[in-house]
Design a protein around this motif. Structure first.
Motif, PDB file in Angstrom:
ATOM      1  N   UNK A  99      86.201 -25.094 -54.232  1.00 30.22           N
ATOM      2  CA  UNK A  99      85.804 -23.762 -54.554  1.00 30.22           C
ATOM      3  C   UNK A  99      85.486 -23.583 -56.033  1.00 30.22           C
ATOM      4  N   UNK A 100      86.463 -24.235 -56.716  1.00 31.56           N
ATOM      5  CA  UNK A 100      86.517 -24.065 -58.339  1.00 31.56           C
ATOM      6  C   UNK A 100      86.897 -25.617 -58.486  1.00 31.56           C
ATOM      7  N   UNK A 101      86.430 -25.954 -59.899  1.00 30.18           N
ATOM      8  CA  UNK A 101      86.603 -27.330 -60.220  1.00 30.18           C
ATOM      9  C   UNK A 101      87.610 -27.229 -61.366  1.00 30.18           C
ATOM     10  N   UNK A 102      88.755 -27.720 -61.170  1.00 29.87           N
ATOM     11  CA  UNK A 102      89.843 -27.581 -62.335  1.00 29.87           C
ATOM     12  C   UNK A 102      89.552 -28.843 -63.199  1.00 29.87           C
ATOM     13  N   UNK A 103      89.634 -28.781 -64.491  1.00 33.75           N
ATOM     14  CA  UNK A 103      89.942 -29.808 -65.593  1.00 33.75           C
ATOM     15  C   UNK A 103      91.259 -30.254 -65.914  1.00 33.75           C
ATOM     16  N   UNK A 104      91.427 -30.962 -66.536  1.00 35.82           N
ATOM     17  CA  UNK A 104      92.890 -31.485 -66.761  1.00 35.82           C
ATOM     18  C   UNK A 104      93.282 -30.842 -68.222  1.00 35.82           C
ATOM     19  N   UNK A 105      92.822 -29.592 -68.437  1.00 40.32           N
ATOM     20  CA  UNK A 105      93.059 -29.081 -69.395  1.00 40.32           C
ATOM     21  C   UNK A 105      94.668 -28.308 -69.604  1.00 40.32           C
ATOM     22  N   UNK A 106      95.225 -28.049 -68.495  1.00 42.72           N
ATOM     23  CA  UNK A 106      96.620 -27.761 -68.519  1.00 42.72           C
ATOM     24  C   UNK A 106      97.337 -29.019 -68.783  1.00 42.72           C
ATOM     25  N   UNK A 107      97.387 -30.132 -68.176  1.00 38.78           N
ATOM     26  CA  UNK A 107      97.876 -31.354 -68.391  1.00 38.78           C
ATOM     27  C   UNK A 107      97.979 -31.815 -69.803  1.00 38.78           C
ATOM     28  N   UNK A 108      96.784 -31.771 -70.246  1.00 34.88           N
ATOM     29  CA  UNK A 108      96.438 -32.084 -71.593  1.00 34.88           C
ATOM     30  C   UNK A 108      97.111 -31.267 -72.709  1.00 34.88           C
ATOM     31  N   UNK A 109      97.074 -29.970 -72.374  1.00 40.48           N
ATOM     32  CA  UNK A 109      98.020 -29.004 -73.285  1.00 40.48           C
ATOM     33  C   UNK A 109      99.361 -29.442 -73.345  1.00 40.48           C
ATOM     34  N   UNK A 110      99.771 -29.813 -71.840  1.00 35.17           N
ATOM     35  CA  UNK A 110     101.191 -29.838 -71.953  1.00 35.17           C
ATOM     36  C   UNK A 110     101.756 -31.187 -72.513  1.00 35.17           C
ATOM     37  N   UNK A 111     100.879 -32.244 -72.480  1.00 36.26           N
ATOM     38  CA  UNK A 111     101.328 -33.363 -73.183  1.00 36.26           C
ATOM     39  C   UNK A 111     101.228 -33.062 -74.593  1.00 36.26           C
ATOM     40  N   UNK A 135     104.351 -31.420 -75.800  1.00 35.09           N
ATOM     41  CA  UNK A 135     105.645 -32.469 -75.514  1.00 35.09           C
ATOM     42  C   UNK A 135     105.543 -33.219 -76.674  1.00 35.09           C
ATOM     43  N   UNK A 136     104.376 -33.735 -76.941  1.00 34.95           N
ATOM     44  CA  UNK A 136     104.226 -34.734 -78.483  1.00 34.95           C
ATOM     45  C   UNK A 136     104.723 -33.899 -79.519  1.00 34.95           C
ATOM     46  N   UNK A 137     104.208 -32.968 -79.616  1.00 30.87           N
ATOM     47  CA  UNK A 137     105.032 -31.920 -80.740  1.00 30.87           C
ATOM     48  C   UNK A 137     106.328 -31.728 -80.812  1.00 30.87           C
ATOM     49  N   UNK A 138     106.942 -31.585 -79.741  1.00 31.11           N
ATOM     50  CA  UNK A 138     108.422 -31.073 -79.427  1.00 31.11           C
ATOM     51  C   UNK A 138     109.175 -32.322 -80.181  1.00 31.11           C
ATOM     52  N   UNK A 139     108.656 -33.710 -79.124  1.00 36.51           N
ATOM     53  CA  UNK A 139     109.178 -34.754 -79.609  1.00 36.51           C
ATOM     54  C   UNK A 139     109.235 -35.298 -81.107  1.00 36.51           C
ATOM     55  N   UNK A 140     108.115 -34.838 -81.586  1.00 33.15           N
ATOM     56  CA  UNK A 140     107.978 -35.406 -83.174  1.00 33.15           C
ATOM     57  C   UNK A 140     108.953 -34.419 -83.949  1.00 33.15           C
ATOM     58  N   UNK A 141     109.216 -33.142 -83.590  1.00 39.86           N
ATOM     59  CA  UNK A 141     109.975 -32.089 -84.473  1.00 39.86           C
ATOM     60  C   UNK A 141     111.355 -32.687 -84.117  1.00 39.86           C
TER      61      UNK A 141
END
Length: 180
Positions: A25-37, A40-46
């Motif tokens: 019905x709707x096409x989901x992109x990986x935007x949520x997963x990309x944002x989460x990644x 997490x990268x920013x948190x790990x760097x901090x």
């Protein structure tokens, strides 16, 4: 009767077509997963920056583990006959937990003496891997990034979500598993 048979055959032929795949019905992109990644990268760097700052300020000879945490020995045993624990060995130890700023979260008295069967019981990842590096009588200080400590959920008490910690651990004894 012929007409009824013909009609039945025609209806059966029309209903016997191959099934078609349903479209979403709707096409989901990986935007949520990309944002989460990225988050997490920013948190790990901090966390990395904070941990490196602490290691520089303390001027101890921190070692980087293969498992992704840092440690130094407060008291290192040089006796060759003592061994590090193997699978199933029983470890008796004490530890405390501090925040990166040095404030005590749990004292050794709060936690009490612990007994752990190596890799047979639940224990947070960093401490499990840290105990594998230690011998009887040794004390080590570990700095665990949040993913090696209590991770996203914290300990659901005093340690919050995504919190790096410092643990000072003393191994009192290691009892070898008879099958090792």
């Amino acid at each position: 009767m012929n007409k009824l048979l013909t009609l039945t055959v025609v209806l059966l032929a029309l209903h016997c077509k191959t099934p078609e795949a349903r479209r979403p019905v709707s096409v989901k992109t990986g935007s949520f997963i990309d944002a989460s990644v990225e988050r997490n990268k920013r948190r790990f760097a901090n966390e990395q920056v904070s941990i490196e700052k602490i290691m520089q300020e303390q001027d101890n000879n921190y070692l980087a583990s293969e498992s992704g945490f840092w440690y130094y020995y407060n008291n290192k045993t040089e006796i060759d006959t003592l061994k590090t624990p193997l699978f199933g060995d029983i470890i008796n130890y004490n530890y405390n937990v501090k925040a990166l700023n040095g404030s005590l979260i749990y004292s050794k008295e709060d936690i009490k003496t612990q007994t752990y069967a190596m890799d047979k019981e639940e224990l947070f990842t960093g401490l499990r891997e840290g105990l594998k590096l230690m011998k009887t009588g040794e004390t080590a200080t570990f700095i665990f990034p949040s993913q090696k400590a209590y991770g996203y959920y914290g300990d659901e008490n005093k340690i919050g979500s995504n919190t790096p910690i410092i643990c000072e651990v003393t191994v009192n004894s290691i009892t070898q598993n008879q099958t090792n």
